[in-house]
Write an enzyme that holds these catalytic residues in place. Structure first.
Site, PDB file in Angstrom:
ATOM      1  N   THR A 246       0.822  -1.223   0.000  1.00  0.00           N
ATOM      2  CA  THR A 246       0.000   0.000   0.000  1.00  0.00           C
ATOM      3  C   THR A 246       0.850   1.263   0.000  1.00  0.00           C
ATOM      4  OG1 THR A 246      -0.236   0.202   2.413  1.00  0.00           O
ATOM      5  CG2 THR A 246      -1.840  -1.183   1.262  1.00  0.00           C
TER       6      THR A 246
ATOM      7  N   ASN B 280      -1.093   7.771   0.612  1.00  0.00           N
ATOM      8  CA  ASN B 280      -1.270   6.436   0.058  1.00  0.00           C
ATOM      9  C   ASN B 280      -2.725   6.001   0.182  1.00  0.00           C
ATOM     10  OD1 ASN B 280       1.452   5.903  -0.664  1.00  0.00           O
ATOM     11  ND2 ASN B 280       1.930   5.618   1.502  1.00  0.00           N
ATOM     12  N   MET B 281      -3.182   5.293  -0.833  1.00  0.00           N
ATOM     13  CA  MET B 281      -4.573   4.828  -0.867  1.00  0.00           C
ATOM     14  C   MET B 281      -4.637   3.397  -0.313  1.00  0.00           C
ATOM     15  SD  MET B 281      -6.459   7.325  -1.892  1.00  0.00           S
ATOM     16  CE  MET B 281      -5.419   8.299  -0.793  1.00  0.00           C
ATOM     17  N   HIS B 282      -4.198   3.286   0.957  1.00  0.00           N
ATOM     18  CA  HIS B 282      -4.082   1.956   1.594  1.00  0.00           C
ATOM     19  C   HIS B 282      -5.360   1.130   1.439  1.00  0.00           C
ATOM     20  CE1 HIS B 282      -0.468   3.357   3.744  1.00  0.00           C
ATOM     21  NE2 HIS B 282      -1.142   4.444   4.063  1.00  0.00           N
ATOM     22  N   ASP B 283      -6.457   1.705   1.908  1.00  0.00           N
ATOM     23  CA  ASP B 283      -7.687   0.911   2.024  1.00  0.00           C
ATOM     24  C   ASP B 283      -8.305   0.588   0.668  1.00  0.00           C
ATOM     25  OD1 ASP B 283      -7.322   1.054   4.714  1.00  0.00           O
ATOM     26  OD2 ASP B 283      -8.843   2.591   5.065  1.00  0.00           O
TER      27      ASP B 283
END
Ligand SMILES: [Ca+2]
Length: 405
Positions: free
Chosen positions: A250, A295-298
């Site tokens: 991620t 960051n677009m973790h999910d």
């Protein structure tokens, strides 16, 4: 639940999953993604070789999304609600990035923005199982949405608490429901604790959480696991097939100005909301001097479930540090073919490789334990995402949010 009962259940389930897991590892070792399907995905997707993209006609897959919105949660929820492959049975907010009295209305706001008030939203845990809540307002702003302001939601949560609605839905559709968890795992652990048979009825669990390459809130721990390590440990040891989409992948998903401009140009409520949240998050990161991100973790956990070709997965036995003074919430990944103790390539197919013991710390003099060996054999319990096709991910995320895909 009794530890003896729990152990026998885990062992049985892990034996069932281990043969498929070895296949997945060998697929990865050959540079292919053939076995790298995410936990919970129907086998038809595996047969596709993981190369066919998402789209109408696949699924729908029953999912529950457990979340703590959260900047990247908000975009992940919008992505999920714009994805026809998903039948979202419930959204279950939990305390995490911000307290529950913010994550709950933020989830309701996203449901309203997406025009999906048909999805039940059930309030979850206000605090971790055994710890005081630590939030991440430093990253998500005081309101959890990076300072992006939306009207108060008029939609109400359902009366049933999150853990109970998770239990009811999984029992209603045994073997069908995948849990997509993008916050601390308190709600899931509470549901599992309330019903010893529940884990065996869950199709799979795809989490944003953990890391095998260092943390983000401490050098050891990723935030979701750090907030409730005891809950995470219950999940990893539950026997549910887990896919861990952690910082290893991620942190390679930075939202850019170009992405936001594409969202801004699209004239629909979801893209406009996503653009507003994304713009705020980028500005917030710049003001704070961060060199990367946000960051677009999910969203990556959701996207990886939608399109298996986005991630490459590798089998690990994952456990969670719960007692460390500095390291609680660290995820440890054991594998016979990775790290300093690794065997020669191809050895993972040799049964001898499974003889690798799972070791913990050396016993202290005060302890009654005499051996560091926790398990005498390697048995994978988790598919860990180890590589990401970031361009493919953003094509899907921005495409779905802007309405072009
Ligand atoms: Ca989250």
């Amino acid at each position: 639940m009794g530890s003896k009962q729990e152990f026998s259940r885990i062992t049985r389930r892990q034996f069932v999953t281990s043969s498929a897991a070895v296949l997945a590892t060998s697929g990865f070792a050959h540079g292919a993604n053939t076995g790298g399907t995410l936990a919970g995905q129907p086998s038809e997707q595996g047969k596709s070789g993981g190369k066919s993209g998402p789209g109408p006609g696949r699924g729908p897959f029953r999912v529950i999304i457990d979340t703590d919105p959260g900047v990247d949660d908000a975009l992940a929820l919008l992505l999920a609600m714009r994805s026809p492959e998903l039948k979202i049975e419930a959204i279950t907010p939990v305390a995490g990035n911000v307290p529950l009295d913010l994550t709950l209305p933020n989830a309701l706001r996203m449901v309203e923005i997406a025009g999906r008030t048909d999805i039940p939203v059930a309030a979850g845990a206000k605090a971790p199982l055994m710890r005081r809540l630590v939030t991440a307002t430093y990253a998500h702003g005081e309101n959890g949405l990076g300072g992006a302001v939306f009207p108060e939601p008029t939609t109400k949560p359902v009366a049933t608490p999150a853990a109970e609605i998770i239990r009811q839905i999984v029992r209603k559709y045994p073997g069908e429901v995948t849990l997509i968890t993008i916050g601390p795992l308190t709600n899931i652990a509470t549901a599992l604790n309330s019903d010893p048979e529940l884990a065996s009825m869950v199709r799979g669990l795809v989490m944003m959480g953990g890391s095998l390459s260092g943390g983000n809130i401490t050098p050891a721990a990723e935030f979701n696991i750090y907030v409730d390590p005891e809950a995470a440990r219950i999940v990893f040891q539950s026997g549910i097939p887990v896919t861990m989409v952690g910082l290893d992948v991620t942190r390679r998903t930075s939202l850019t100005d170009d992405h936001v401009r594409t969202l801004e140009a699209a004239q629909n409520p979801v893209s406009q909301a996503a653009a507003k949240i994304g713009r705020n998050a980028i500005n917030h990161n710049r003001e704070r001097g961060y060199l990367v991100g946000p960051n677009m973790h999910d969203s990556l956990a959701v996207a990886g479930f939608l399109d298996p070709a986005i991630l490459k997965l590798q089998d690990y036995y994952v456990d969670v540090e719960t007692t460390g003074e500095l390291t609680a919430g660290e995820t440890l990944g054991y594998s016979p073919i990775v790290g300093d103790l690794r065997r020669r390539p191809g050895m993972e197919k040799d049964p001898a490789a499974a003889n690798m013991p799972i070791r913990g710390s050396a016993p202290t003099l005060a302890s009654t334990k005499t051996s560091p060996v926790l398990r005498d054999r390697f048995v994978p319990n988790t598919k860990v995402a180890v590589e990401v096709d970031s361009a493919r991910f953003f094509d899907l995320l921005i495409g779905r949010l802007s309405g072009s895909k």
